[in-house]
Design a protein around this motif. Structure first.
Motif, short mmCIF file in Angstrom:
data_model
loop_
_atom_site.label_atom_id
_atom_site.label_comp_id
_atom_site.label_asym_id
_atom_site.label_seq_id
_atom_site.Cartn_x
_atom_site.Cartn_y
_atom_site.Cartn_z
N VAL A 41 34.08 56.02 107.40
CA VAL A 41 32.72 56.20 107.89
C VAL A 41 32.71 57.31 108.95
N GLN A 42 33.68 57.25 109.83
CA GLN A 42 33.73 58.25 110.91
C GLN A 42 33.88 59.66 110.36
N ASN A 43 34.79 59.81 109.42
CA ASN A 43 35.02 61.11 108.81
C ASN A 43 33.71 61.69 108.27
N GLN A 44 32.96 60.85 107.57
CA GLN A 44 31.75 61.34 106.91
C GLN A 44 30.62 61.62 107.91
N LEU A 45 30.54 60.80 108.95
CA LEU A 45 29.53 61.03 109.98
C LEU A 45 29.85 62.30 110.78
N VAL A 46 31.12 62.40 111.19
CA VAL A 46 31.54 63.54 112.00
C VAL A 46 31.35 64.84 111.23
N GLU A 47 31.64 64.79 109.93
CA GLU A 47 31.46 65.99 109.11
C GLU A 47 30.03 66.53 109.23
N ALA A 48 29.05 65.61 109.10
CA ALA A 48 27.66 66.02 109.17
C ALA A 48 27.33 66.60 110.55
N GLN A 90 23.77 51.34 103.81
CA GLN A 90 22.53 52.08 103.90
C GLN A 90 22.25 52.45 105.36
N ARG A 91 22.64 51.58 106.28
CA ARG A 91 22.49 51.92 107.71
C ARG A 91 23.36 53.12 108.06
N VAL A 92 24.57 53.15 107.51
CA VAL A 92 25.44 54.29 107.76
C VAL A 92 24.81 55.57 107.19
N MET A 93 24.23 55.46 105.99
CA MET A 93 23.56 56.62 105.39
C MET A 93 22.43 57.10 106.30
N ILE A 94 21.67 56.15 106.83
CA ILE A 94 20.57 56.53 107.72
C ILE A 94 21.12 57.20 108.97
N ALA A 95 22.20 56.63 109.51
CA ALA A 95 22.81 57.22 110.70
C ALA A 95 23.24 58.66 110.42
#
Ligand code: ATP
Ligand code: MG
Lengths: 303, 336
Positions: B110-117, B162-167
C-alpha cells in the motif's frame, strides 16, 4: 519460510535417493557388464576385477556400499579410465554449465524482450514476425536446429569454425540450446503480459500519471514475470537434457556425452555419478525457482 | 462569470474493432463547476466508464476520442501531449474504480503505491511522501494505518482497499475526483460508509466529483446535477429533484421504476423491457425508441434535440418537443 525450506530440502534428498535407487537396480538389470567384452578376459582376471569393485556381491549390498562411499563424498573411479568420477564430472560439467547457463541467460533476456515487444505491439508487424519465428522454433527439435545452424554458418557460410578443443567457439551450441526456450519464454511472456496489461491495476497506474515505460516495467512486468519464473526450473532441466543432444552434434565433451559413453560402456560408477549429479541439480533448480517465486509474488506464503 | 472547471463538448469515443466501429460515446456535452457533484447514471453499457476514461485519456485499446473537446481550465485535454496529460492524471483529475479488489497492484505494498502517486506530483521527498501517505490513510479512516502501509492489497478487505484507492486519488489534492461506480462491488453497509466518506472528504477538501452509477437511488442526495445516459448519449439532465419528481424521458422513467421503494412508483419493481441498442449499428432516430412505450414515428427517423423543460432541467425526447410545442399541455405522466 524456514519450515517450508527444511521440508522442501528433506523432500529433495528423498527424491534424489529414490532416483539413485531406481537407476542402480535398472543399471544392473541391463545385460552385460563393464568387463564383459567381445574379447572376454580370462575368467580369473574378470573375477579379480569384479571382487575389486564389489561386483561379486548381491546388488542390494552393492547399493549400500555405494551409498556409504557417496556419503563420504566418494563417487568412486571410472571402470573404464580409472580416473576419479568426481574429477570427470567436475570438468565436463563446467563445460555443460557454461553452455547451459549462457543459454538460460540468453533465452530469458531475449525471450522477455521479444515477448513484451509482441504484447505492446500486438497485431502490428513486429508481433506477427515474432510469433511466426517463435512458432517455428518451438516446433522444430533442437538437434535439427543445431544441425541446420552448423550446416549454414560453418559449412556454407564459413562464418563460425566447427567446435574443437583447439578452437572453442561456443556461439552456435549456445544458440541451438537457447532457441527453443527463448521461443517458449517469448510466447509465455506475451500472453502473460497481455493478460496483465488488461488488468485494472494497470489502468490505475496510468490514471495516476505514471510514465508509459514505468507502467510496463514497474507495474506490468513484475506481475507478468510470475508465470515465467515458474518455468525457469523446468527450463534448466530442459537445457541440461537438451545439451546431451547439442553436445553430441557439436562434439563437445560435456557432461551429456560422458553420461552417454558411460551407459555404452556399462561404466556403473560413471552412470551413477552423472545421474545423481544431474538429479541433484534438477531438484536444486526447482527449489530455487520456487523460492524465487516467493520473492516476486507476495501472495505466496509457504506456511 | 468564469468558465466551468471542466467542459465536455460534443465528445465522441469509438472502439474500432474487426466488425466495425463500436460507438460508445456519441456527442455528449456537460460542464462541471468547481466543488460541485455531477452524477452520471445509466444502464450497463451506456458509456459511463468510457466517458470517464475519455476525460483522463486512459481508454482501453483500441478506444479513442474521434471528435470533440474536453476543456479543463480552458485547455483541451484531447489535444494535450502525453507529458501534459500525465501532469493532469492523478494530480488535477483523479479516478477511483468499480472493483477495489483488482484496482491495486498485487505485488506492491500500500505504501509503495501511495508514495508513488505522491512523488509523481508533489515536491515532497521520499520521507515526506511516506508521512503524507500515512496522513491520507488516517483521513480516509483506515484502521491501524501504520500497519496497513506495510501490507499488500490481498491482506485488505474490499472496503479497505477502496479507502486506499480514495486516499491515493486524493493524495495530490485534485480539482476533480471521478468515482466510477465506487460502491458497486461492495456490500450494502460498506457502500453507505464509502459514500459517507466521500461526502465528508468533499466538504473537507472541496474537490468537484463526477459520480458514476447505474443506481440512481444511491447518489441522488449528494448530486448537484444528474445526467442520464443511454447508448452514449445524454437523454436527460437536471437537478436530483427534477430528475426524480419530474422525469421527462421515458428511459429515465424506466430507470426510476426499477429502483426499489421509490415513491413515484406504487407498482412492483420493473426493469426496463428490451435490450440495449447495438453500438455497432446505431439507429437513425432516438436510440431508445425501440424500447420506448411512447415512441412515435419521428422517434425512429430523427434524433431528438435537447430542449429545456425549465432552467434546471433538459431532456432529449420527441414527446417533450411535441408537448412543449402544444403550449399548455402538461408533461406526460408515466404510462404504466
Ligand atoms: N475495450 C472495448 N472494446 C470494444 N468496445 C468497448 C470496449 N470498452 C467499452 N466498449 C463499449 O463501450 C460501451 C460502453 O461501455 P462502458 O464501460 O462505458 O459502460 P458503462 O456505462 O460503464 O457500463 P457499466 O455500468 O457496466 O460499467 C460498451 O457497451 C461496449 O460496447
Ligand atoms: Mg462502467
Amino acid at each position: 519460510m524456514l519450515k517450508y525450506s527444511v521440508k522442501r530440502i528433506i523432500l529433495a534428498i528423498v527424491t534424489v535417493f529414490i532416483i539413485a535407487l531406481i537407476t542402480f537396480f535398472a543399471m544392473n538389470a541391463i545385460p552385460g557388464g563393464p568387463f564383459a567384452k567381445e574379447k572376454a578376459p580370462e575368467a580369473a582376471v574378470q573375477a579379480v576385477l569384479e571382487k575389486r569393485f564389489n561386483l561379486d556381491k548381491p546388488v542390494g549390498e552393492q547399493f549400500f556400499l555405494y551409498l556409504g562411499n557417496l556419503l563420504r563424498g566418494d563417487f568412486g573411479i571410472s571402470l573404464k579410465t580409472g580416473r576419479e568420477i568426481s574429477t570427470t564430472i567436475f570438468e565436463s560439467f563446467s563445460i555443460s554449465a557454461f553452455l547451459g547457463g549462457m543459454a538460460v541467460i540468453l533465452s530469458l533476456f531475449v525471450g522477455l524482450i521479444l515477448g513484451s515487444t509482441a504484447a505492446l505491439m500486438r497485431n502490428k508487424w513486429p508481433d506477427r514476425i515474432i510469433i511466426f519465428l517463435t512458432t517455428l522454433f518451438v516446433a522444430v527439435p533442437s538437434f535439427i536446429l543445431a544441425t541446420l545452424l552448423l550446416l549454414i554458418f560453418s559449412y556454407v557460410l564459413g562464418w563460425v569454425k566447427v567446435w574443437s578443443v583447439a578452437d572453442q567457439n561456443y556461439l552456435l551450441p549456445i544458440i541451438s540450446l537457447a532457441l527453443y526456450p527463448m521461443a517458449y519464454i517469448t510466447r509465455l511472456t506475451k500472453s502473460s503480459m497481455l493478460d496483465v496489461l488488461g488488468q485494472d491495476y494497470i489502468r490505475t497506474a496510468r490514471a495516476k500519471g505514471v510514465k508509459d515505460w514505468m507502467v510496463i516495467f514497474k507495474h506490468a512486468l513484475r506481475n507478468a514475470l510470475i508465470p515465467v519464473i515458474t518455468y525457469v526450473g523446468p527450463l534448466t532441466a530442459y537445457i541440461m537434457t537438451g545439451s546431451l543432444v547439442v553436445e553430441t552434434v557439436f562434439t563437445i565433451g560435456g557432461l551429456g556425452s560422458k553420461f552417454v559413453t558411460g551407459i555404452n560402456n556399462r561404466d556403473y560408477p560413471m552412470i551413477m555419478g552423472t545421474t545423481i549429479f544431474l538429479a541433484t541439480l534438477m531438484v536444486v533448480m526447482t527449489l530455487a525457482s520456487d523460492l524465487l517465486y516467493k520473492a516476486v509474488d507476495p501472495k505466496i506464503s509457504f506456511d | 462569470m468564469a468558465n466551468p472547471l471542466l467542459q465536455v463538448k460534443n465528445l465522441h469515443t469509438v472502439f474500432p474493432i474487426q466488425s466495425g466501429e463500436v460507438r460508445a460515446v456519441n456527442g455528449i456535452n456537460f460542464n462541471l463547476d468547481r466543488g460541485k457533484v455531477l452524477g452520471i447514471v445509466g444502464e450497463s453499457g451506456s458509456g459511463k466508464s468510457v466517458t470517464a476514461y475519455s476525460i483522463l485519456r486512459i481508454l482501453d485499446y483500441p478506444g479513442n476520442i474521434s471528435q470533440g473537446e474536453i476543456l479543463y481550465e480552458n485547455e483541451d485535454i484531447v489535444r494535450m501531449s502525453p507529458g501534459e496529460m500525465r501532469q493532469i492524471r492523478g494530480a488535477r483529475i483523479s479516478i477511483i474504480f468499480q472493483d477495489p479488489m483488482t484496482s491495486l497492484n498485487p505485488v506492491y505494498t500500500v505504501q509503495n503505491q501511495l508514495v508513488e502517486a505522491i512523488l509523481l506530483h508533489t515536491k515532497r521527498d521520499r520521507k515526506q511522501a511516506k508521512e503524507r501517505a500515512l496522513e491520507m490513510l488516517q483521513l480516509v479512516g483506515v484502521n491501524e494505518p501504520q500497519k496497513r502501509l506495510k501490507q499488500y492489497p490481498y491482506q485488505l478487505s474490499g472496503g479497505m482497499r477502496q479507502r486506499v484507492m480514495i486516499a491515493m486519488a486524493l493524495a495530490c489534492e485534485p480539482d476533480i475526483l471521478i468515482a466510477d461506480e465506487p460502491t458497486t462491488a461492495l456490500d450494502v453497509t460498506i457502500q453507505a460508509q464509502i459514500l459517507e466518506l466521500m461526502q465528508e472528504l468533499k466538504s473537507k477538501l472541496g474537490m468537484a466529483i463526477i459520480m458514476i452509477t447505474h443506481d440512481l437511488g444511491v447518489i441522488a442526495e449528494m448530486c448537484d446535477e444528474i445526467i442520464v445516459m443511454y447508448a452514449g448519449r445524454i437523454c436527460e439532465r437536471g437537478t436530483a429533484e427534477e430528475i426524480f419528481y419530474n422525469p421527462r424521458h421515458e428511459y429515465t422513467k424506466g430507470l426510476l421504476r426499477s429502483i426499489p421503494n421509490f415513491a413515484l412508483s406504487k407498482e412492483r419493481l420493473t426493469p426496463i423491457a428490451g435490450s440495449p441498442v447495438d453500438l455497432l449499428n446505431m439507429p437513425r432516430g432516438c436510440a431508445f425508441a425501440a424500447r420506448c412505450d411512447a415512441a412515435m414515428k419521428v422517434c425512429l427517423t430523427e434524433q431528438p434535440e435537447e430542449i429545456s423543460i425549465n432552467e434546471n432541467h433538459k431532456a432529449s425526447c420527441w414527446v417533450n418537443v411535441r408537448d412543449t410545442a402544444a403550449e399548455g399541455t402538461e408533461g406526460r405522466q408515466a404510462n404504466g
